[in-house]
Write an enzyme that holds these catalytic residues in place. Structure first.
Site, PDB file in Angstrom:
ATOM      1  CD1 TRP A   1      56.739  28.643  57.668  1.00 38.36           C
ATOM      2  CD2 TRP A   1      54.600  29.090  58.113  1.00 38.36           C
ATOM      3  NE1 TRP A   1      56.625  29.992  57.856  1.00 38.36           N
ATOM      4  CE2 TRP A   1      55.328  30.298  58.135  1.00 38.36           C
ATOM      5  CE3 TRP A   1      53.219  29.123  58.370  1.00 38.36           C
ATOM      6  CZ2 TRP A   1      54.728  31.532  58.402  1.00 38.36           C
ATOM      7  CZ3 TRP A   1      52.631  30.348  58.634  1.00 38.36           C
ATOM      8  CH2 TRP A   1      53.382  31.531  58.648  1.00 38.36           C
TER       9      TRP A   1
ATOM     10  CE  LYS B  31      62.230  32.285  52.286  1.00 36.22           C
ATOM     11  NZ  LYS B  31      61.097  31.423  52.034  1.00 36.22           N
TER      12      LYS B  31
ATOM     13  CB  SER C  64      65.289  27.261  55.317  1.00 38.15           C
ATOM     14  OG  SER C  64      64.279  27.919  56.035  1.00 38.15           O
TER      15      SER C  64
ATOM     16  CG  HIS D 163      61.966  23.677  57.713  1.00 40.07           C
ATOM     17  ND1 HIS D 163      61.638  23.883  56.390  1.00 40.07           N
ATOM     18  CD2 HIS D 163      62.794  24.694  58.069  1.00 40.07           C
ATOM     19  CE1 HIS D 163      62.236  24.992  55.963  1.00 40.07           C
ATOM     20  NE2 HIS D 163      62.941  25.497  56.958  1.00 40.07           N
TER      21      HIS D 163
END
Length: 423
Positions: free
Chosen positions: A348, A261, A257, A398
């Site tokens: 998403w 990044k 998540s 997720h």
């Protein structure tokens, strides 16, 4: 007391902070290699069945705007990159600087010359003698009462040789999975470096420590929280390469998540990391943002303004003006292996956008004689693909589960040349 933001609470906060998603204006130019595949045509006009109160956004493949992607092998002066020397000496630094300037911010300091560390404890009989457990504290300014970060290290015992590891921000809850496969785990609390807070995080951040005297906020092109957390991964690596129980040439980084990044940005900046794994990192991690699918540049900057630099916020309504897209971030890992994982119901996070980011990084890997995904179409669910670039889209939503770890470890084994008999 340091606290983590539980995934369920984090997901709830998204719904609270995101009132709407505004998409960038579309380009009139034809998409560069992004026409809908047969799969995309089959999905056109059909939105997935979204959970209640899911964040508003674009979830219809047929409505993805046309866009053109910057070519990772064409320099800003128009020169075509045709050899690895030009890539390494010119184009790679150029792309890295573009991401620094327009997205993540310049990392304001490397390894501080005053930085020290201390092995606080070692237990050679942890987990019923299956593991070696260590606690190491890194003092960023060399002062024990100054900013610091604790590393929690779990390594398989009785191997007779240094072991490969995964370095991860967050809690080290994957210890048994990794130990069973002969890997160690090094984890740290990102909040030791900067709290994940929309407001006031800068005052408590390592960014403030290394800012100019009197500075109260980061400059427009200076690092955000993702940059600070990525910096911490490199400082952990400074210690890791000195640990005789760890194989410093076989250090994988993985984040999920928001920390996916972080892992991507850390891997782009620090080439000491042997393999980079990104788990459902979404917008700002490993997704083509020009698609405007699911989470967008505008929405992520509204939700987490402290994650990126201030310049990135200027692109919320003009994403096509960004001089980069995330296939270029994936390409910065070349020729090292990189693996991108998504989940079918993580709408998403735009799984297809991640597949495309991996796909469009292939020309840079080909420059090095390395194989990419090896497929032109997005693979079926739970079908791992790829050579030096890996990708899968698993069932479910997720999160990170056992299927993800099976693929991560198989990928790492293959690239490290670890045979079944050695495990």
């Amino acid at each position: 007391m340091k606290r983590y933001l539980p995934p369920k609470i984090a997901a709830s906060l998204i719904f609270v902070f995101l009132g709407y998603v505004l998409f960038a204006p579309v380009s009139s130019e034809a998409r560069e290699g992004t026409n809908l595949s047969k799969e995309g045509q089959a999905l056109a006009g059909q939105q997935p069945q979204l959970p209640p109160n899911y964040p508003p956004g674009l979830y219809d493949e047929s409505k993805v705007p046309q866009y053109s992607l910057p070519d990772p092998l064409v320099m800003l002066n128009g020169e075509k990159v045709t050899d690895t020397k030009t890539w390494k000496e010119k184009r790679r630094p150029e792309i890295l600087k573009l991401f620094e300037t327009h997205v993540y911010g310049r990392t304001m300091v490397g390894r501080p010359k005053e930085m020290t560390w201390e092995v606080i404890s070692t237990n050679s009989n942890a987990m019923n003698s299956r593991a070696i457990a260590k606690s190491v504290t890194i003092y960023f300014t060399g002062k024990k009462d100054g900013p610091k970060m604790d590393l929690n290290i779990i390594l398989p015992a009785n191997t007779g040789k240094p072991v490969p590891i995964f370095l991860m921000p967050g809690r080290g809850r994957y210890q048994p999975v990794l130990l069973n496969r002969g890997y160690g785990l090094v984890s740290f609390n990102p909040w030791d470096v900067e709290p994940d807070s929309r407001e006031g995080s800068y005052e408590q951040s390592i960014r403030k420590v290394f800012a100019e005297p009197g500075q109260t906020e980061a400059g427009p092109d200076e690092w955000g929280a993702i940059g600070a957390w990525a910096w911490a991964m490199s400082r952990a690596m400074d210690y890791i390469v000195t640990d005789p129980d760890i194989d410093g040439g076989k250090v994988c980084i993985m984040g999920f998540s928001r920390y996916g990044k972080v892992a991507m940005w850390a891997g782009a900046q620090d080439e000491r990391f042997a393999i980079v794994f990104s788990g459902e990192s979404g917008c700002g991690g490993a997704v083509i943002v020009r698609r405007g699918y699911g989470e967008t540049v505008k929405s992520i900057n509204n939700y987490a303004p402290h994650w990126f630099n201030r310049n990135f916020k200027d692109y919320g309504d003009r994403v096509n003006d960004l001089p980069v897209d995330w296939h270029m971030l994936v390409a910065l890992m070349a020729p090292r292996p990189v693996y991108i994982a998504t989940a079918e119901q993580d709408y998403w996070g735009d799984p297809r956008g991640s597949f495309l980011a991996a796909k469009y990084a292939e020309p840079v890997y080909e420059l090095f004689g390395k194989g990419g995904l090896g497929v032109d179409e997005m693979p079926p669910v739970e079908t791992a693909v790829g050579d030096t670039i890996g990708y899968h889209n698993r069932k479910g939503g997720h999160g990170i589960n056992s299927y993800d770890w099976q693929q991560f470890l198989a990928f790492a084994d293959r690239h490290f040349g670890i045979a079944e008999a050695e495990k």
